[in-house]
Design a protein around this motif. Structure first.
Motif, PDB file in Angstrom:
ATOM      1  N   ALA A 245       0.829  -1.209   0.000  1.00 15.10           N
ATOM      2  CA  ALA A 245       0.000   0.000   0.000  1.00 15.10           C
ATOM      3  C   ALA A 245       0.863   1.259   0.000  1.00 15.10           C
ATOM      4  O   ALA A 245       0.340   2.373  -0.019  1.00 15.10           O
ATOM      5  N   HIS A 246       2.175   1.094   0.018  1.00 17.23           N
ATOM      6  CA  HIS A 246       3.103   2.228  -0.056  1.00 17.23           C
ATOM      7  C   HIS A 246       2.949   2.936  -1.402  1.00 17.23           C
ATOM      8  O   HIS A 246       2.712   2.312  -2.435  1.00 17.23           O
ATOM      9  N   ARG A 247       3.118   4.238  -1.389  1.00 15.19           N
ATOM     10  CA  ARG A 247       2.914   5.050  -2.594  1.00 15.19           C
ATOM     11  C   ARG A 247       3.860   4.676  -3.732  1.00 15.19           C
ATOM     12  O   ARG A 247       3.559   4.941  -4.901  1.00 15.19           O
ATOM     13  N   LEU A 248       5.002   4.050  -3.443  1.00 18.55           N
ATOM     14  CA  LEU A 248       5.960   3.685  -4.487  1.00 18.55           C
ATOM     15  C   LEU A 248       5.687   2.321  -5.103  1.00 18.55           C
ATOM     16  O   LEU A 248       6.350   1.945  -6.078  1.00 18.55           O
ATOM     17  N   ASP A 249       4.732   1.568  -4.570  1.00 17.33           N
ATOM     18  CA  ASP A 249       4.555   0.198  -5.040  1.00 17.33           C
ATOM     19  C   ASP A 249       4.015   0.165  -6.465  1.00 17.33           C
ATOM     20  O   ASP A 249       3.078   0.888  -6.802  1.00 17.33           O
ATOM     21  N   PRO A 250       4.583  -0.694  -7.321  1.00 19.54           N
ATOM     22  CA  PRO A 250       4.167  -0.712  -8.723  1.00 19.54           C
ATOM     23  C   PRO A 250       2.906  -1.510  -8.997  1.00 19.54           C
ATOM     24  O   PRO A 250       2.367  -1.434 -10.115  1.00 19.54           O
ATOM     25  N   LEU A 251       2.406  -2.297  -8.031  1.00 21.83           N
ATOM     26  CA  LEU A 251       1.272  -3.171  -8.300  1.00 21.83           C
ATOM     27  C   LEU A 251      -0.050  -2.633  -7.787  1.00 21.83           C
ATOM     28  O   LEU A 251      -1.080  -3.304  -7.915  1.00 21.83           O
ATOM     29  N   LEU A 290      11.376  -2.220  -3.938  1.00 19.51           N
ATOM     30  CA  LEU A 290      12.439  -2.605  -3.004  1.00 19.51           C
ATOM     31  C   LEU A 290      12.790  -1.470  -2.055  1.00 19.51           C
ATOM     32  O   LEU A 290      13.073  -1.706  -0.877  1.00 19.51           O
ATOM     33  N   ASN A 291      12.777  -0.237  -2.539  1.00 16.81           N
ATOM     34  CA  ASN A 291      13.059   0.903  -1.662  1.00 16.81           C
ATOM     35  C   ASN A 291      11.982   1.054  -0.595  1.00 16.81           C
ATOM     36  O   ASN A 291      12.279   1.257   0.592  1.00 16.81           O
ATOM     37  N   ALA A 292      10.722   0.938  -1.002  1.00 12.28           N
ATOM     38  CA  ALA A 292       9.629   1.046  -0.039  1.00 12.28           C
ATOM     39  C   ALA A 292       9.660  -0.108   0.954  1.00 12.28           C
ATOM     40  O   ALA A 292       9.399   0.070   2.148  1.00 12.28           O
ATOM     41  N   LEU A 293       9.973  -1.300   0.461  1.00 10.62           N
ATOM     42  CA  LEU A 293      10.041  -2.469   1.329  1.00 10.62           C
ATOM     43  C   LEU A 293      11.131  -2.299   2.391  1.00 10.62           C
ATOM     44  O   LEU A 293      10.945  -2.617   3.567  1.00 10.62           O
ATOM     45  N   TYR A 294      12.259  -1.759   1.976  1.00  6.35           N
ATOM     46  CA  TYR A 294      13.386  -1.534   2.896  1.00  6.35           C
ATOM     47  C   TYR A 294      12.976  -0.567   4.009  1.00  6.35           C
ATOM     48  O   TYR A 294      13.107  -0.885   5.202  1.00  6.35           O
ATOM     49  N   GLU A 295      12.474   0.596   3.640  1.00  5.24           N
ATOM     50  CA  GLU A 295      12.167   1.599   4.670  1.00  5.24           C
ATOM     51  C   GLU A 295      10.950   1.190   5.498  1.00  5.24           C
ATOM     52  O   GLU A 295      10.891   1.471   6.704  1.00  5.24           O
ATOM     53  N   SER A 296      10.003   0.495   4.898  1.00  7.61           N
ATOM     54  CA  SER A 296       8.812   0.072   5.636  1.00  7.61           C
ATOM     55  C   SER A 296       9.141  -1.028   6.632  1.00  7.61           C
ATOM     56  O   SER A 296       8.562  -1.082   7.728  1.00  7.61           O
ATOM     57  N   THR A 297      10.067  -1.917   6.273  1.00  2.20           N
ATOM     58  CA  THR A 297      10.491  -2.957   7.207  1.00  2.20           C
ATOM     59  C   THR A 297      11.109  -2.334   8.454  1.00  2.20           C
ATOM     60  O   THR A 297      10.795  -2.738   9.588  1.00  2.20           O
ATOM     61  N   ILE A 298      11.992  -1.364   8.278  1.00  2.00           N
ATOM     62  CA  ILE A 298      12.610  -0.698   9.433  1.00  2.00           C
ATOM     63  C   ILE A 298      11.544  -0.048  10.306  1.00  2.00           C
ATOM     64  O   ILE A 298      11.539  -0.201  11.539  1.00  2.00           O
ATOM     65  N   ALA A 299      10.613   0.662   9.677  1.00  2.00           N
ATOM     66  CA  ALA A 299       9.562   1.345  10.440  1.00  2.00           C
ATOM     67  C   ALA A 299       8.706   0.338  11.208  1.00  2.00           C
ATOM     68  O   ALA A 299       8.378   0.548  12.388  1.00  2.00           O
ATOM     69  N   HIS A 300       8.352  -0.746  10.555  1.00  2.00           N
ATOM     70  CA  HIS A 300       7.475  -1.752  11.157  1.00  2.00           C
ATOM     71  C   HIS A 300       8.169  -2.472  12.319  1.00  2.00           C
ATOM     72  O   HIS A 300       7.601  -2.607  13.419  1.00  2.00           O
ATOM     73  N   VAL A 301       9.392  -2.916  12.115  1.00  2.00           N
ATOM     74  CA  VAL A 301      10.093  -3.665  13.160  1.00  2.00           C
ATOM     75  C   VAL A 301      10.439  -2.756  14.337  1.00  2.00           C
ATOM     76  O   VAL A 301      10.347  -3.175  15.501  1.00  2.00           O
ATOM     77  N   ASN A 302      10.804  -1.516  14.070  1.00  2.00           N
ATOM     78  CA  ASN A 302      11.049  -0.580  15.168  1.00  2.00           C
ATOM     79  C   ASN A 302       9.787  -0.371  16.000  1.00  2.00           C
ATOM     80  O   ASN A 302       9.841  -0.301  17.234  1.00  2.00           O
ATOM     81  N   ALA A 303       8.649  -0.282  15.333  1.00  2.00           N
ATOM     82  CA  ALA A 303       7.393  -0.106  16.076  1.00  2.00           C
ATOM     83  C   ALA A 303       7.034  -1.370  16.853  1.00  2.00           C
ATOM     84  O   ALA A 303       6.491  -1.289  17.962  1.00  2.00           O
ATOM     85  N   LEU A 304       7.328  -2.539  16.284  1.00  2.00           N
ATOM     86  CA  LEU A 304       7.089  -3.786  17.017  1.00  2.00           C
ATOM     87  C   LEU A 304       7.874  -3.822  18.320  1.00  2.00           C
ATOM     88  O   LEU A 304       7.416  -4.380  19.323  1.00  2.00           O
TER      89      LEU A 304
END
Length: 315
Positions: A245-251, A290-304
Motif C-alpha cells: 500500500a506504499h505510494r511507491l509500489d508498482p502493483l 524494493l526501496n519502499a520495502l526496505y524503509e517500511s520494514t525498518i519502520a514496522h520492526v522498530n514499532a514492534l
C-alpha cells in the motif's frame, strides 16, 4: 528485542524473470534488518512446517497437489500468477514453519514480539487452492497452531496488505475464535473483501478507494478496526504485513508512507499490550518496491519493538 524467523531456503523460490515476487524482496528485507537504524533483533532459522500444522487449515488434497506439483527443474504455473520452481516447496514449508516457531516463542519465552521474514507470502492461499503468489497461508497456519497447542480462545489477524487476504477470510469465515480485519484497495485483485462479507461477525473489511492515503487508512483503523479489536480482546495478535500500500509500489495505487506502517503497528502493539500480554507476530506478505520495502520494514520492526506505545488512538 524482536525475534526474527527466516531461512536462506526462502530465497530459493524462483518464480522467474520479471515476476514481482522475486528473491530480491527478501534480500531487501534482510538488509533492512541489518541496518543500524533498525532495532535490535535476534535471528532464528525457520523450521519446516509439518503436515499436521498445514492440514489444520488446508485440505489434504490441496497439500498433496502442491507437493506433487513441485518441479525438478524449470518452473510450473499453478495459476497465471503462482509459480513453483525446484526450491519453492521447501521455501513455502519454511515460511509456514517460521510462524509456528514464532507462536511457540511468544508463548514460552519472555519475548513477546516476532517478525517472520519469509516468502512466498500466504494470505491468498485458501483452504483448497494455492493462488496469488501464495502456496500456504502462513498466518492462518500460525493461528491454527496457537489454537491447537496453547488453548487460547481469541486470535486477531490484522492484514494491511494492499490486496485483500481472501484466503485467510475463506479459512476462518465461520470460526468465531478468529477475528480477521483487513484494509485493502478496492477494486483490485482478488476482488473480494466487501464490507458485507462479515462471516459470523468475525470479519471486518474496510476497502479503500484508489489513491487513498494516510487520512483514509488511519481513519479506517480508528473508526472500524481498532474499536472492533478492543471489543474482541484477542489473546494473540497476528499481522499480515504487506507493504504494497506504499505510494511507491508498482502493483497498486494507494499512497501510504513508511510512517503509516509504523503508526498502525504501534496501534496493534497497544491492542496486544491491553489484551494479549504483548504477544504480536508479524509475517511478511506483499511489497514490490524494493526501496519502499526496505524503509517500511525498518519502520514496522522498530514499532514492534516499542514496549509501551501510546494506547490512545491518534493520527
Amino acid at each position: 528485542m524482536v525475534l526474527v524467523y527466516t531461512h536462506a531456503d526462502c530465497l530459493g523460490h524462483e518464480p522467474g524473470p520479471g515476476h514481482p515476487e522475486s528473491p530480491s524482496r527478501l534480500k531487501a528485507v534482510l538488509r533492512a534488518l541489518d541496518d543500524p537504524a533498525c532495532t535490535q533483533t535476534k535471528r532464528f532459522d525457520a523450521p519446516l512446517a509439518t503436515r499436521e500444522q498445514l492440514t489444520r487449515v488446508h485440505s489434504p488434497a490441496m497439500l498433496d497437489a502442491v507437493i506433487g506439483a513441485s518441479p525438478l527443474r524449470g518452473q510450473i504455473f499453478l495459476d497465471a500468477d503462482t509459480v513453483m520452481s525446484p526450491g519453492s516447496l521447501i521455501a513455502g514449508l519454511r515460511a509456514a514453519g517460521a510462524v509456528c516457531a514464532a507462536v511457540d516463542a511468544v508463548f514460552s519465552s519472555p519475548q513477546r514480539r516476532a517478525f517472520c521474514a519469509v516468502r512466498p507470502p500466504g494470505h491468498h492461499a485458501t483452504r483448497d487452492t494455492a493462488m496469488g503468489f501464495c502456496l500456504f497461508n502462513n498466518v492462518a497456519v500460525a493461528a491454527a497452531h496457537a489454537l491447537a497447542e496453547y488453548r487460547i480462545e481469541r486470535i486477531a489477524i490484522v492484514d494491511f496488505d494492499v490486496h485483500h487476504g481472501n484466503g485467510t477470510a475463506d479459512i476462518f469465515h465461520a470460526d468465531a475464535r478468529v477475528m480477521y480485519a483487513s484494509t485493502h484497495q478496492s477494486p483490485l485483485y482478488p476482488g473480494t473483501g466487501g464490507v458485507h462479507q462479515c462471516g459470523v461477525g468475525n470479519l471486518v473489511h474496510v476497502p479503500l478507494p484508489t489513491a487513498a492515503g494516510t487520512l483514509e487508512f488511519r481513519a479506517a483503523f480508528e473508526t472500524r478496526i481498532l474499536p472492533a479489536l478492543d471489543h474482541f480482546a484477542p489473546q494473540l495478535v497476528l499481522i499480515s504485513a504487506g507493504f504494497d500500500a506504499h505510494r511507491l509500489d508498482p502493483l497498486a495505487s494507494l499512497n501510504l508512507a513508511a510512517e503509516d506502517f509504523s503508526w498502525v503497528t504501534e496501534m496493534l502493539v497497544g491492542i496486544a499490550n491491553r489484551h494479549a500480554e504483548g504477544r504480536v507476530i508479524s509475517s511478511l506478505e506483499g511489497g514490490y518496491s524494493l526501496n519502499a520495502l526496505y524503509e517500511s520494514t525498518i519502520a514496522h520492526v522498530n514499532a514492534l519493538s516499542n514496549p509501551n506505545p501510546g494506547d490512545e488512538l491518534r493520527r
